[in-house]
Write a protein that holds these residues in place. Structure first.
Motif, PDB file in Angstrom:
ATOM      1  N   MET A   1      22.851 -47.787  -8.639  1.00  0.00           N
ATOM      2  CA  MET A   1      22.226 -46.616  -8.034  1.00  0.00           C
ATOM      3  C   MET A   1      21.825 -45.817  -8.966  1.00  0.00           C
ATOM      4  O   MET A   1      22.553 -45.052  -9.607  1.00  0.00           O
ATOM      5  CB  MET A   1      23.341 -45.735  -6.953  1.00  0.00           C
ATOM      6  N   SER A   2      20.524 -45.398  -8.780  1.00  0.00           N
ATOM      7  CA  SER A   2      19.993 -44.364 -10.045  1.00  0.00           C
ATOM      8  C   SER A   2      20.550 -42.996  -9.670  1.00  0.00           C
ATOM      9  O   SER A   2      20.679 -42.462  -8.488  1.00  0.00           O
ATOM     10  CB  SER A   2      18.580 -44.272  -9.979  1.00  0.00           C
ATOM     11  N   SER A   3      20.620 -41.959 -10.667  1.00  0.00           N
ATOM     12  CA  SER A   3      21.322 -40.626 -10.799  1.00  0.00           C
ATOM     13  C   SER A   3      20.041 -39.790  -9.945  1.00  0.00           C
ATOM     14  O   SER A   3      18.746 -40.455 -10.530  1.00  0.00           O
ATOM     15  CB  SER A   3      21.751 -40.202 -11.779  1.00  0.00           C
ATOM     16  N   GLU A   4      20.342 -38.678  -9.496  1.00  0.00           N
ATOM     17  CA  GLU A   4      19.236 -37.928  -9.039  1.00  0.00           C
ATOM     18  C   GLU A   4      18.965 -37.171 -10.470  1.00  0.00           C
ATOM     19  O   GLU A   4      19.462 -36.768 -11.204  1.00  0.00           O
ATOM     20  CB  GLU A   4      19.866 -36.818  -8.154  1.00  0.00           C
ATOM     21  N   PRO A   5      17.714 -36.763 -10.384  1.00  0.00           N
ATOM     22  CA  PRO A   5      17.075 -36.221 -11.612  1.00  0.00           C
ATOM     23  C   PRO A   5      17.431 -34.769 -11.952  1.00  0.00           C
ATOM     24  O   PRO A   5      17.716 -34.070 -10.628  1.00  0.00           O
ATOM     25  CB  PRO A   5      15.556 -36.158 -11.393  1.00  0.00           C
ATOM     26  N   THR A   6      17.715 -34.350 -13.020  1.00  0.00           N
ATOM     27  CA  THR A   6      18.107 -32.922 -13.074  1.00  0.00           C
ATOM     28  C   THR A   6      17.027 -32.064 -12.883  1.00  0.00           C
ATOM     29  O   THR A   6      15.749 -32.337 -13.008  1.00  0.00           O
ATOM     30  CB  THR A   6      18.574 -32.696 -14.583  1.00  0.00           C
ATOM     31  N   PHE A   7      17.470 -30.526 -12.929  1.00  0.00           N
ATOM     32  CA  PHE A   7      16.387 -29.524 -12.757  1.00  0.00           C
ATOM     33  C   PHE A   7      15.342 -29.502 -14.161  1.00  0.00           C
ATOM     34  O   PHE A   7      14.299 -29.585 -13.772  1.00  0.00           O
ATOM     35  CB  PHE A   7      16.909 -28.028 -12.583  1.00  0.00           C
ATOM     36  N   GLU A   8      15.851 -29.679 -15.309  1.00  0.00           N
ATOM     37  CA  GLU A   8      15.235 -29.860 -16.529  1.00  0.00           C
ATOM     38  C   GLU A   8      14.272 -31.041 -16.519  1.00  0.00           C
ATOM     39  O   GLU A   8      13.091 -30.985 -16.922  1.00  0.00           O
ATOM     40  CB  GLU A   8      15.953 -29.770 -17.785  1.00  0.00           C
ATOM     41  N   GLU A   9      14.703 -32.318 -15.828  1.00  0.00           N
ATOM     42  CA  GLU A   9      13.787 -33.322 -15.780  1.00  0.00           C
ATOM     43  C   GLU A   9      12.750 -33.086 -14.656  1.00  0.00           C
ATOM     44  O   GLU A   9      11.727 -33.663 -15.147  1.00  0.00           O
ATOM     45  CB  GLU A   9      14.586 -34.480 -15.400  1.00  0.00           C
ATOM     46  N   GLY A  10      13.034 -32.456 -13.768  1.00  0.00           N
ATOM     47  CA  GLY A  10      12.086 -32.057 -12.854  1.00  0.00           C
ATOM     48  C   GLY A  10      10.807 -31.033 -13.611  1.00  0.00           C
ATOM     49  O   GLY A  10       9.692 -31.222 -13.333  1.00  0.00           O
ATOM     50  N   MET A  11      11.387 -30.108 -14.272  1.00  0.00           N
ATOM     51  CA  MET A  11      10.554 -29.263 -15.044  1.00  0.00           C
ATOM     52  C   MET A  11       9.654 -30.016 -16.028  1.00  0.00           C
ATOM     53  O   MET A  11       8.359 -29.809 -16.381  1.00  0.00           O
ATOM     54  CB  MET A  11      11.302 -28.253 -15.692  1.00  0.00           C
ATOM     55  N   ASP A  12      10.157 -31.009 -16.642  1.00  0.00           N
ATOM     56  CA  ASP A  12       9.450 -31.826 -17.631  1.00  0.00           C
ATOM     57  C   ASP A  12       8.340 -32.570 -16.886  1.00  0.00           C
ATOM     58  O   ASP A  12       7.126 -32.581 -17.601  1.00  0.00           O
ATOM     59  CB  ASP A  12      10.445 -32.726 -18.508  1.00  0.00           C
ATOM     60  N   ALA A  13       8.714 -33.145 -15.832  1.00  0.00           N
ATOM     61  CA  ALA A  13       7.642 -33.774 -14.793  1.00  0.00           C
ATOM     62  C   ALA A  13       6.468 -32.811 -14.529  1.00  0.00           C
ATOM     63  O   ALA A  13       5.200 -33.193 -14.785  1.00  0.00           O
ATOM     64  CB  ALA A  13       8.291 -34.379 -13.715  1.00  0.00           C
ATOM     65  N   LEU A  14       6.799 -31.713 -14.191  1.00  0.00           N
ATOM     66  CA  LEU A  14       5.899 -30.852 -13.672  1.00  0.00           C
ATOM     67  C   LEU A  14       4.806 -30.297 -15.018  1.00  0.00           C
ATOM     68  O   LEU A  14       3.692 -30.254 -14.659  1.00  0.00           O
ATOM     69  CB  LEU A  14       6.641 -29.430 -13.276  1.00  0.00           C
ATOM     70  N   LEU A  15       5.386 -30.019 -16.248  1.00  0.00           N
ATOM     71  CA  LEU A  15       4.649 -29.585 -17.370  1.00  0.00           C
ATOM     72  C   LEU A  15       3.904 -30.899 -17.729  1.00  0.00           C
ATOM     73  O   LEU A  15       2.965 -30.792 -18.503  1.00  0.00           O
ATOM     74  CB  LEU A  15       5.469 -29.109 -18.223  1.00  0.00           C
ATOM     75  N   ALA A  16       4.255 -32.088 -17.478  1.00  0.00           N
ATOM     76  CA  ALA A  16       3.575 -33.071 -18.080  1.00  0.00           C
ATOM     77  C   ALA A  16       2.490 -33.677 -16.873  1.00  0.00           C
ATOM     78  O   ALA A  16       1.955 -34.552 -17.276  1.00  0.00           O
ATOM     79  CB  ALA A  16       4.511 -34.481 -18.185  1.00  0.00           C
ATOM     80  N   ALA A  17       2.428 -33.228 -15.845  1.00  0.00           N
ATOM     81  CA  ALA A  17       1.682 -33.599 -14.908  1.00  0.00           C
ATOM     82  C   ALA A  17      -0.049 -33.455 -15.289  1.00  0.00           C
ATOM     83  O   ALA A  17      -0.142 -32.698 -16.201  1.00  0.00           O
ATOM     84  CB  ALA A  17       1.748 -32.700 -13.474  1.00  0.00           C
ATOM     85  N   PRO A  18      -0.793 -34.657 -14.917  1.00  0.00           N
ATOM     86  CA  PRO A  18      -2.206 -34.600 -15.561  1.00  0.00           C
ATOM     87  C   PRO A  18      -3.041 -33.463 -15.073  1.00  0.00           C
ATOM     88  O   PRO A  18      -2.620 -32.902 -14.087  1.00  0.00           O
ATOM     89  CB  PRO A  18      -2.800 -35.888 -15.213  1.00  0.00           C
ATOM     90  N   ALA A  19      -3.851 -33.067 -15.949  1.00  0.00           N
ATOM     91  CA  ALA A  19      -4.577 -31.702 -15.560  1.00  0.00           C
ATOM     92  C   ALA A  19      -5.437 -31.699 -14.349  1.00  0.00           C
ATOM     93  O   ALA A  19      -5.701 -30.750 -13.705  1.00  0.00           O
ATOM     94  CB  ALA A  19      -5.617 -31.500 -16.809  1.00  0.00           C
TER      95      ALA A  19
END
Length: 244
Positions: free
Chosen positions: A1-19
């Motif tokens: 079972m995969s672990s839930e993403p951390t808050f910082e992982e979520g923030m990294d995904a937010l900042l890496a979202a395509p323009a």
């Protein structure tokens, strides 16, 4: 079972979202909020995203992170309960319970909003419980995401399990009585353990006794066990609860 993403992982995904995705979501966010708001966010989407990330970090540290274990527990209980309801009764029966503004007729789900938008859902619809939205449903319809509806979570067991009737304490013992009261909503073993302040192995022992007595049912998916009241368990809890 995969672990839930951390808050910082979520923030990294937010900042890496395509323009283009960021711009499209800002367009959605500014809809109906005035020209000045639109200009401030849409003239410099990268700056808007960076400012939003900084604000989210401050909010997380000051407000959410200290209470996150209890909030996560409440949200997991909510999602499990709704999933069981949808599996047994179907989405059409469950959706209106999430909020009075929602309705389902045929293959169409309607949410009353001030902005009129029609969206197809070829890849499905995501229902997201929220502890921050308390008075409405919020919809996301960006082309970059599967459509989602955020609805007010009940917040059951946000910080503690419901109190158990004293008569049940004497009949079953305090721990098993508290477990029975908590299982008014289906819960997983680890959640039960946290709610009644025992270890998971100890919770499993108490749950086995309640199951052998016919008061709860347990189902298993992989290594995860889910427990809920039987008709006998619910009748016992109702009979022992003080009348208003």
């Amino acid at each position: 079972m995969s672990s839930e993403p951390t808050f910082e992982e979520g923030m990294d995904a937010l900042l890496a979202a395509p323009a283009d995705q960021t711009y499209a979501e800002l367009v959605d966010a500014t809809m109906g909020r005035g020209a000045e708001m639109g200009r401030r966010l849409l003239d410099d989407p990268d700056r808007a995203r960076s400012e939003a990330a900084d604000a989210l970090r401050r909010l997380w540290k000051a407000v959410v992170e200290p209470e996150w274990p209890s909030m996560r527990q409440a949200l997991r209980a909510e999602m499990l309960d709704r999933a069981i309801q949808v599996n047994r009764e179907g989405l059409r029966a469950v959706l209106p319970r999430l909020h009075p503004s929602a309705a389902c007729e045929g293959d169409t789900i309607t949410v009353e909003k001030t902005v009129d938008i029609d969206v197809d859902c070829p890849e499905g619809l995501i229902l997201v419980p929220s502890l921050f939205i308390t008075d409405r449903m919020q919809c996301t319809t960006s082309d970059h995401w599967t459509p989602a509806i955020y609805y007010p979570a009940s917040g059951r067991y946000l910080w503690a399990a419901p109190p158990s009737p004293r008569s049940l304490d004497r009949l079953l013992g305090v721990t098993r009585s508290r477990i029975l009261a908590a299982l008014a909503t289906p819960l997983q073993t680890t959640v039960v353990a946290r709610l009644v302040s025992v270890t998971p192995p100890t919770a499993s022992e108490h749950l086995a006794i309640l199951r052998d007595a016919g008061l709860i049912d347990s189902s298993r998916a992989g290594r995860t066990a889910t427990h809920e009241l039987t008709k006998a368990g619910r009748a016992l809890l109702d009979a022992a609860s003080p009348r208003p």
